[in-house]
Scaffold this motif. Structure first.
Motif, PDB file in Angstrom:
ATOM      1  N   GLN A   6       0.691  -1.254   0.015  1.00 32.21           N
ATOM      2  CA  GLN A   6      -0.051   0.088   0.022  1.00 32.21           C
ATOM      3  C   GLN A   6       0.863   1.208   0.123  1.00 32.21           C
ATOM      4  N   ALA A   7       1.902   1.315   0.963  1.00 26.26           N
ATOM      5  CA  ALA A   7       2.829   2.409   0.879  1.00 26.26           C
ATOM      6  C   ALA A   7       3.502   2.514  -0.737  1.00 26.26           C
ATOM      7  N   GLN A   8       4.039   1.497  -1.224  1.00 25.28           N
ATOM      8  CA  GLN A   8       4.532   1.697  -2.598  1.00 25.28           C
ATOM      9  C   GLN A   8       3.464   2.084  -3.521  1.00 25.28           C
ATOM     10  N   HIS A   9       2.426   1.659  -3.543  1.00 32.18           N
ATOM     11  CA  HIS A   9       1.026   2.091  -4.263  1.00 32.18           C
ATOM     12  C   HIS A   9       0.938   3.594  -4.142  1.00 32.18           C
ATOM     13  N   ASP A  10       0.851   4.110  -2.958  1.00 30.84           N
ATOM     14  CA  ASP A  10       0.650   5.338  -2.657  1.00 30.84           C
ATOM     15  C   ASP A  10       1.790   6.307  -3.191  1.00 30.84           C
ATOM     16  N   ASN A  14       1.077   9.226  -5.954  1.00 30.58           N
ATOM     17  CA  ASN A  14       1.552  10.607  -5.887  1.00 30.58           C
ATOM     18  C   ASN A  14       2.802  10.999  -6.836  1.00 30.58           C
ATOM     19  N   GLU A  15       3.461  10.042  -6.911  1.00 28.18           N
ATOM     20  CA  GLU A  15       4.782  10.498  -7.924  1.00 28.18           C
ATOM     21  C   GLU A  15       4.171  10.788  -9.372  1.00 28.18           C
ATOM     22  N   ARG A  48       0.753  16.540 -12.979  1.00 26.48           N
ATOM     23  CA  ARG A  48      -0.034  17.845 -12.755  1.00 26.48           C
ATOM     24  C   ARG A  48       0.677  19.038 -11.966  1.00 26.48           C
ATOM     25  N   PHE A  49       1.595  18.689 -10.982  1.00 31.61           N
ATOM     26  CA  PHE A  49       1.898  19.579 -10.088  1.00 31.61           C
ATOM     27  C   PHE A  49       3.361  20.164 -10.440  1.00 31.61           C
ATOM     28  N   LYS A  50       4.135  19.135 -11.171  1.00 31.89           N
ATOM     29  CA  LYS A  50       5.747  19.619 -11.089  1.00 31.89           C
ATOM     30  C   LYS A  50       5.833  20.955 -12.110  1.00 31.89           C
ATOM     31  N   GLY A 106       8.882  17.247  -5.000  1.00 30.70           N
ATOM     32  CA  GLY A 106       8.098  16.229  -5.314  1.00 30.70           C
ATOM     33  C   GLY A 106       8.088  15.054  -4.115  1.00 30.70           C
ATOM     34  N   PRO A 107       7.128  14.176  -4.217  1.00 38.89           N
ATOM     35  CA  PRO A 107       7.069  13.109  -3.223  1.00 38.89           C
ATOM     36  C   PRO A 107       8.563  12.457  -2.937  1.00 38.89           C
ATOM     37  N   ARG A 108       8.690  11.744  -1.756  1.00 37.28           N
ATOM     38  CA  ARG A 108       9.750  10.922  -1.434  1.00 37.28           C
ATOM     39  C   ARG A 108       9.580   9.613  -0.951  1.00 37.28           C
TER      40      ARG A 108
END
Length: 331
Positions: free
Chosen positions: A53-57, A61-62, A68-70, A89-91
């Protein structure tokens, strides 16, 4: 019949004593039940699911960041609307598997707090029983009748207090053993007991002994105040006044006056220091924040200091109660 035996029997037979003990057990039982159902055993499958689940999120997010946001962030940096280095960005470290794990009861890290819960609940029970045991005798007139065949007033009052404290400590030990067993079973089936050593058990044992001190202090406090005021309501009224006046009104005054370490005047911090071993207080007034980041001055309140202050206060109250019953008319 000896005075000690008579007092012990009277204390056990009182309805308030029985009701308050049942109330204390019910509260602890509800907390234990809630702890059981709010935790679960962590298995390898649970850990794998959390990691997935952590890897999926993280990947989601990446993807959102890149799609969209970068670009928007980089444009804001170029236009001066955002500082340099803002577009990271997300880490992966922000999406650790432990963040997705269900709640599990770790006996080693959680039981000390549960000892505090046990001590605080039983201390309140002891306070009510202590205040009622002597307050009811004064208000009903039975204290005056007792002194007709036991005229040594200090001995009578001291015996009553001694029987009360000894009985409540005995009940607290029994309830504490049941509480420990309940938390251990919860850890075995709904958590973990990993890391438990003889040193850890010794530390828990010392915390439990200090908890017994809190229970005894609650009994003495209620008993003495009710004896001084000759009414159960006096003890409860003083308790409410201490909570409302000192813990709320005093808080506002001390912070307005910018007193150094205002938390030093709060009973709760002394209780925490007594049970946890120490508590660190911060002097926020030592910082001048317009000069930048500041590390405020600190003061460590130890359990030895907290215990000495509580002990001195209780000794003074008991001495005052003994002096009063010796010199004041009991009619």
């Amino acid at each position: 019949m000896s005075l000690v035996r008579a007092e012990r029997r009277r204390l056990h037979k009182r309805r308030v004593t029985q009701v308050m003990l049942v109330v204390g057990l019910l509260i602890l039982g509800l907390i234990a039940t809630g702890t059981w159902f709010s935790n679960q055993k962590v298995s390898d499958a649970t850990r794998a699911s959390a990691a997935a689940q952590a890897q999926h999120d993280f990947e989601q997010n990446e993807k959102d960041w890149n799609d969209r946001f970068k670009q928007m962030c980089e444009e804001d940096v170029k236009a001066g609307r955002a500082p340099e280095g803002a577009c990271q960005g997300p880490r992966p470290e922000d999406f650790r598997a432990e963040y997705y794990m269900p709640s599990t009861f770790d006996f080693k890290s959680s039981f000390r707090e549960m000892i505090m819960v046990w001590a605080m609940i039983l201390a309140f029970v002891a306070l009510v029983i202590g205040a009622s045991s002597i307050g009811a005798e004064w208000s009903s007139g039975s204290m005056m009748n007792l002194l007709t065949w036991q005229p040594r007033r200090v001995r009578v009052l001291g015996t009553k207090l001694g029987v009360l404290v000894a009985s409540l400590i005995g009940w607290a030990i029994v309830v504490g053993a049941l509480w420990t067993a309940a938390m251990w079973v919860t850890a075995v089936y709904r958590g973990t007991t990993a890391g438990m050593t003889s040193g850890t058990w010794q530390s828990f044992g010392l915390t439990g002994l200090r908890g017994l001190g809190v229970v005894a202090a609650g009994a003495i406090f209620g008993f003495v105040l009710a004896s001084l005021g000759r009414r159960t309501a006096v003890a409860m009224g003083v308790l409410i006044a201490l909570i409302v006046v000192t813990q709320f009104g005093l808080t506002i005054l001390l912070f307005m006056a910018k007193v150094r370490y205002p938390e030093l005047f709060f009973v709760g911090n002394y209780l925490q220091a007594w049970m946890d071993g120490s508590v660190t207080l911060y002097d926020q007034n030592s910082c001048v924040y317009d000069t930048g980041i500041c590390q405020p001055a600190t003061l460590v309140l130890t359990w030895q200091k907290a215990g000495s202050i509580f002990g001195a206060g209780l000794v003074a109250l008991v001495g005052l109660a003994m002096w009063q019953i010796r010199t004041r008319d009991v009619a």
